[in-house]
Design a protein around this motif. Structure first.
Motif, PDB file in Angstrom:
ATOM      1  N   PRO A 103      61.064 113.763  78.679  1.00 40.06           N
ATOM      2  CA  PRO A 103      59.985 112.777  78.458  1.00 40.06           C
ATOM      3  C   PRO A 103      60.515 111.356  78.594  1.00 40.06           C
ATOM      4  CG  PRO A 103      60.622 113.879  76.409  1.00 40.06           C
ATOM      5  CD  PRO A 103      61.306 114.608  77.506  1.00 40.06           C
ATOM      6  N   SER A 104      59.598 110.453  78.931  1.00 36.24           N
ATOM      7  CA  SER A 104      60.013 109.084  79.267  1.00 36.24           C
ATOM      8  C   SER A 104      60.698 108.366  78.097  1.00 36.24           C
ATOM      9  CB  SER A 104      58.805 108.275  79.732  1.00 36.24           C
ATOM     10  OG  SER A 104      57.826 108.252  78.714  1.00 36.24           O
ATOM     11  N   PHE A 105      60.229 108.638  76.844  1.00 34.21           N
ATOM     12  CA  PHE A 105      60.847 107.925  75.727  1.00 34.21           C
ATOM     13  C   PHE A 105      62.293 108.370  75.488  1.00 34.21           C
ATOM     14  CE2 PHE A 105      60.966 111.103  72.342  1.00 34.21           C
ATOM     15  CZ  PHE A 105      60.053 112.057  72.774  1.00 34.21           C
TER      16      PHE A 105
ATOM     17  N   SER B  86      64.211 109.767  78.401  1.00 36.11           N
ATOM     18  CA  SER B  86      64.911 109.531  79.672  1.00 36.11           C
ATOM     19  C   SER B  86      65.167 108.045  79.948  1.00 36.11           C
ATOM     20  CB  SER B  86      64.118 110.137  80.830  1.00 36.11           C
ATOM     21  OG  SER B  86      62.861 109.506  80.952  1.00 36.11           O
ATOM     22  N   VAL B  87      64.216 107.173  79.564  1.00 31.27           N
ATOM     23  CA  VAL B  87      64.363 105.748  79.887  1.00 31.27           C
ATOM     24  C   VAL B  87      65.621 105.140  79.253  1.00 31.27           C
ATOM     25  CG1 VAL B  87      63.336 103.468  79.533  1.00 31.27           C
ATOM     26  CG2 VAL B  87      61.941 105.342  80.385  1.00 31.27           C
TER      27      VAL B  87
ATOM     28  N   ALA C 115      65.858 112.398  84.762  1.00 32.69           N
ATOM     29  CA  ALA C 115      64.766 111.586  85.307  1.00 32.69           C
ATOM     30  C   ALA C 115      63.484 112.387  85.498  1.00 32.69           C
ATOM     31  CB  ALA C 115      65.207 110.962  86.627  1.00 32.69           C
ATOM     32  N   GLN C 116      63.615 113.690  85.833  1.00 35.51           N
ATOM     33  CA  GLN C 116      62.433 114.473  86.211  1.00 35.51           C
ATOM     34  C   GLN C 116      61.852 115.297  85.072  1.00 35.51           C
ATOM     35  OE1 GLN C 116      63.583 116.765  89.631  1.00 35.51           O
ATOM     36  NE2 GLN C 116      63.996 114.965  90.893  1.00 35.51           N
ATOM     37  N   TYR C 117      62.711 115.785  84.180  1.00 35.83           N
ATOM     38  CA  TYR C 117      62.226 116.793  83.228  1.00 35.83           C
ATOM     39  C   TYR C 117      62.146 116.302  81.778  1.00 35.83           C
ATOM     40  CZ  TYR C 117      62.957 119.954  87.128  1.00 35.83           C
ATOM     41  OH  TYR C 117      62.895 120.558  88.360  1.00 35.83           O
TER      42      TYR C 117
ATOM     43  N   TYR D  67      68.830 103.986  81.457  1.00 38.71           N
ATOM     44  CA  TYR D  67      69.190 102.553  81.374  1.00 38.71           C
ATOM     45  C   TYR D  67      70.692 102.406  81.157  1.00 38.71           C
ATOM     46  CZ  TYR D  67      69.236  97.703  79.891  1.00 38.71           C
ATOM     47  OH  TYR D  67      69.517  96.359  79.783  1.00 38.71           O
TER      48      TYR D  67
END
Length: 281
Positions: free
Chosen positions: A151-153, A155-156, A147-149, A160
């Motif tokens: 990248p969003s593409f 981690s998301v 969640a923290q380290y 999920y």
């Protein structure tokens, strides 16, 4: 009256309850929703009053309503992440349950049990009790690291899957059953011949098992898309239900949203067919 005519009448008598039910519960509501979607609908004491408004309800749903705009990305996320995970997990589960495993019948029944007991009220109760997510998952170092380290593409999608692990498991029953029946139809002599030629288990899976299962993968994708699209947890279904009894939206708005949603599902099914349904020449 000839014998053939008698047989035709008897056959018509047997299928007539289904035909009547189909007209009353399918055809009539479908035409009614088309009429409502182009109308302002008012329920009076002894009648339903409709006033033609053209495409106003459709433009209202697509361009003005914030709830539908917010629900749409959530639904697309379900299609992109939830559907593939259900199909992959059910495939892995069917391969495991098809192997020589002690208590195999018990595990098959265990994994199919959620399909039998799952219904709208049951899922709603589980959701209200936070039973559809793994409790304490957020405290794991791996979860925090992702969640923290990352990248969003990246981690998301991973988060999920973690957050919906229980739901994914609950939706794999029918798909696992379909894969299991397909695996048991595969001719074992093909695997024996490949073993004689020195093929490993990994090569057997990619060269024999997966090509044979391709039509069933497509079938499971379509089933899962429809299952997710009709689920009571689906955000668009929730918005359509709320709109029906919202004085500012009403049945006309809900009918237009339903038809827009139907077209989106149709495109999703067509995309699945283009990707997995066509046979290779």
């Amino acid at each position: 009256m000839s014998l053939r005519t008698k047989e035709q009448l008897i056959g018509l008598g047997f299928v007539s309850p289904w035909i009547i039910g189909f007209i009353v519960f399918m055809i009539y509501p479908i035409f009614n929703t088309i009429l409502y979607s182009f109308s302002e609908v008012r329920f009076l004491l002894n009648a339903v009053q409709t006033t033609f408004v053209g495409f106003f309800n459709y433009t209202d749903v697509l361009l003005k309503d914030p709830d539908f705009k917010l629900a749409l990305p959530q639904y697309f996320m379900q299609l992109l992440l939830f559907v593939p995970m259900v199909v992959i997990f059910s495939l892995m589960l069917s391969l495991l349950l098809n192997s020589k495993l002690k208590g195999r019948s018990f595990f098959r029944a265990l994994f199919f049990l959620p399909v039998i007991i799952m219904s709208g009220p049951v899922v709603d109760n589980l959701k209200s009790m936070n039973a559809i997510t793994l409790q304490g998952l957020f405290n794991f170092p791996v979860y925090k690291f992702i969640a923290q380290y990352l990248p969003s593409f990246v981690s998301v999608p991973i988060l999920y899957v973690f957050n919906n692990a229980v739901l994914i498991l609950w939706h794999t029953g029918v798909q696992t059953l379909i894969f299991l029946s397909a695996l048991q139809k595969i001719d074992r002599s093909m695997f024996e011949a490949s073993m004689v030629d020195g093929a490993s288990s990994w090569q057997q899976f990619w060269k024999l098992t997966l090509p044979v299962l391709r039509p069933f993968i497509f079938l499971n994708i379509i089933y899962t898309v429809m299952d997710v699209s009709m689920s009571t947890l689906n955000p668009i279904i929730v918005q359509i239900k709320l709109a029906m009894f919202n004085i500012r939206k009403g049945f006309g708005f809900a009918a237009a949203a339903s038809w827009i949603y139907f077209i989106i599902i149709l495109f999703a099914v067509m995309l699945a067919y283009l990707l997995f349904g066509r046979e290779k020449e």
